[in-house]
Design a protein around this motif. Structure first.
Motif, short mmCIF file in Angstrom:
data_model
loop_
_atom_site.label_atom_id
_atom_site.label_comp_id
_atom_site.label_asym_id
_atom_site.label_seq_id
_atom_site.Cartn_x
_atom_site.Cartn_y
_atom_site.Cartn_z
N ASP A 71 0.80 -1.22 0.00
CA ASP A 71 0.00 0.00 0.00
C ASP A 71 0.84 1.29 0.00
O ASP A 71 0.56 2.19 -0.79
CB ASP A 71 -0.96 0.02 1.19
N PRO A 72 1.87 1.42 0.84
CA PRO A 72 2.60 2.69 0.87
C PRO A 72 3.31 3.03 -0.44
O PRO A 72 3.61 4.19 -0.70
CB PRO A 72 3.62 2.50 1.99
N VAL A 73 3.56 2.03 -1.26
CA VAL A 73 4.33 2.21 -2.51
C VAL A 73 3.60 1.62 -3.70
O VAL A 73 4.21 1.08 -4.62
CB VAL A 73 5.74 1.60 -2.37
N GLU A 74 2.28 1.73 -3.72
CA GLU A 74 1.47 1.08 -4.74
C GLU A 74 1.87 1.48 -6.16
O GLU A 74 1.79 0.69 -7.08
CB GLU A 74 -0.01 1.38 -4.48
N TYR A 121 -0.67 4.74 -0.18
CA TYR A 121 -1.51 5.11 0.97
C TYR A 121 -1.17 4.20 2.13
O TYR A 121 -0.47 3.19 1.97
CB TYR A 121 -3.00 5.05 0.63
N MET A 122 -1.64 4.54 3.31
CA MET A 122 -1.43 3.67 4.47
C MET A 122 -2.56 3.84 5.47
O MET A 122 -3.25 4.85 5.48
CB MET A 122 -0.08 3.92 5.12
N THR A 126 -3.46 6.02 15.67
CA THR A 126 -2.75 6.90 16.58
C THR A 126 -3.75 7.53 17.55
O THR A 126 -4.87 7.87 17.13
CB THR A 126 -1.93 7.97 15.81
N LYS A 127 -3.37 7.60 18.79
CA LYS A 127 -4.24 8.16 19.84
C LYS A 127 -5.62 7.52 19.85
O LYS A 127 -6.63 8.17 20.01
CB LYS A 127 -4.35 9.67 19.68
N GLY A 128 -5.65 6.19 19.63
CA GLY A 128 -6.89 5.45 19.70
C GLY A 128 -7.82 5.61 18.51
O GLY A 128 -8.96 5.16 18.55
N LYS A 129 -7.34 6.22 17.44
CA LYS A 129 -8.19 6.47 16.28
C LYS A 129 -7.54 5.96 15.00
O LYS A 129 -6.38 6.24 14.73
CB LYS A 129 -8.48 7.97 16.15
N GLY A 130 -8.33 5.21 14.21
CA GLY A 130 -7.86 4.75 12.92
C GLY A 130 -7.68 5.92 11.96
O GLY A 130 -8.49 6.84 11.93
N GLN A 131 -6.61 5.88 11.20
CA GLN A 131 -6.27 6.96 10.28
C GLN A 131 -5.95 6.38 8.90
O GLN A 131 -5.50 5.24 8.79
CB GLN A 131 -5.01 7.71 10.76
N GLU A 132 -6.14 7.19 7.88
CA GLU A 132 -5.71 6.86 6.53
C GLU A 132 -4.88 8.04 6.02
O GLU A 132 -5.20 9.18 6.32
CB GLU A 132 -6.89 6.71 5.57
N GLN A 133 -3.86 7.73 5.26
CA GLN A 133 -3.10 8.78 4.58
C GLN A 133 -3.00 8.39 3.12
O GLN A 133 -2.62 7.26 2.80
CB GLN A 133 -1.71 8.95 5.19
N TRP A 134 -3.36 9.30 2.24
CA TRP A 134 -3.38 9.06 0.80
C TRP A 134 -2.32 9.91 0.13
O TRP A 134 -2.19 11.10 0.42
CB TRP A 134 -4.76 9.40 0.23
N GLY A 135 -1.57 9.30 -0.79
CA GLY A 135 -0.58 10.04 -1.56
C GLY A 135 -1.23 11.07 -2.47
O GLY A 135 -2.38 10.91 -2.88
N THR A 136 -0.49 12.10 -2.79
CA THR A 136 -1.01 13.20 -3.60
C THR A 136 -1.37 12.79 -5.03
O THR A 136 -2.14 13.48 -5.69
CB THR A 136 0.01 14.35 -3.67
#
Length: 165
Positions: A71-74, A121-122, A126-136
């Protein structure tokens, strides 16, 4: 969904790749960053590393990251015998203190762990909450396939919400 892998009730691993979404959005069968072959290799690699889709890595700073190794390097992809296959992160990507000179992905595109390429993406908690980060440069049509109710990204976010460090 584009691709999916999981474990059945009888401990049988299985996966599926849907070709039509790729083809409908300009992807090719065997070549290119958003090809059917790259999605297939993506699912095979992730099934090999985390067959049950339940492993997480701690970054040492209070966050955990899913072991979705492609995912981080799709994108971009690389070729093997003329066929596009998915890039993937190495164990150093998950290491809070990687060795000097560490390679973080197969293609050597990343310069740090716990980071993504513009076409990646990944999912993390963090801090008890699910997160998503999407590449530009992550395609919006592809993002839509990962945010549906049955998408593994959503399943991972559910896991993150219940993860206790």
């Amino acid at each position: 969904m584009l691709g999916f892998h999981t474990e059945a009730q009888v401990a049988q691993l299985w996966g599926i790749v849907a070709a039509q979404p790729e083809l409908d959005n300009g992807g090719q069968k065997m070549t290119g960053d958003w090809s059917v072959s790259s999605t297939l290799s993506h699912e095979v690699l992730e099934m090999f590393i985390d067959p049950n889709c339940n492993l997480w890595a701690n970054d040492g700073n209070g966050s955990v990251y899913s072991l979705e190794v492609c995912d981080p390097v799709e994108a971009p992809t690389y070729t093997v015998s003329g066929v596009s296959v998915s890039n993937f992160v190495t164990p150093s990507w998950y290491d809070p203190q990687p060795p000097s000179g560490a390679q973080f992905d197969k293609m050597g595109q990343l310069t740090a762990g716990f980071s993504i390429l513009p076409g990646g993406y990944m999912v993390y908690e963090t801090k008890g909450k699910g997160q998503e980060q999407w590449g530009t440069q992550y395609p919006s049509w592809r993002k839509a396939t990962k945010t549906g109710q049955m998408a593994r990204t959503q399943l991972r976010l559910g896991q993150a919400a219940s993860y206790h460090m």
